[in-house]
Design a protein around this motif. Sequence first.
Motif: not given
Length: 236
Positions: A188-195
């Motif tokens: 998908k070309g996606l980076d989900v950053v959980l902080d």
Amino acid sequence: MKLAITLIVLALLIIVGPAAWQFTHTNPAAVPTSGLPWQIDTPAPGESRVFSLTLGRSTLADARTRFGPDAQLAIVATPSEAGNVELYYESITAGFIAGRLIVTADLPAATVEGLRERAAKTEYMQSTTRKATLAEADLPVALAAPIRAIAFIPSANLDEAIVVERFGAPAERLRSNDHIEHLLYPAKGLDVVLDSKGKELLQYVAPARFDALRTPLRAAADQAATAPPAAAPDKP
């Protein structure tokens, strides 16, 4: 009256934000046809389309047409980098999801350097990060540039369960430190950053360019994995 109604709507979006990410799961008829953060299309191999914008093909001008003219256009750089031309929206609504949006231009380093040298004004944003406001004559060059990346910071707080529900199981997980984890979706070309100590971030790039995003994340993850544990504070 209109202002009061607008403020009420914004307040409701903040309050019901987390629920909005799950709302259409049981109400499929209410799903907008396009524009939501999880509606990512792949029109061709190596390409992706989100927010009605195709990474690598659509331009900053297209993004401004899509989200309106109320945006800041500038070069943002830390001391160790040349910087990027960015179109920044303090508040947009993607479908029914509110948040902040950053659209990064794909321009050669030499072009960015020239734009910075001719900048109308340079100021510090926070710490040592600099923002150079482009000269009026250089705006057409910046707006004509294709989009390299899009970053979306939702107003709603996201957790892993919501992310997996909307995007599916990640292909890879990389942990930068004790509170930041990246859920990667190369197709998908996606980076989900959980902080756990800050705001979540969704980073979109064309799948063909995903390795350029993933490589420094892997390096940071390797460094974090081999770093010695922090020393416990001395007891009083």
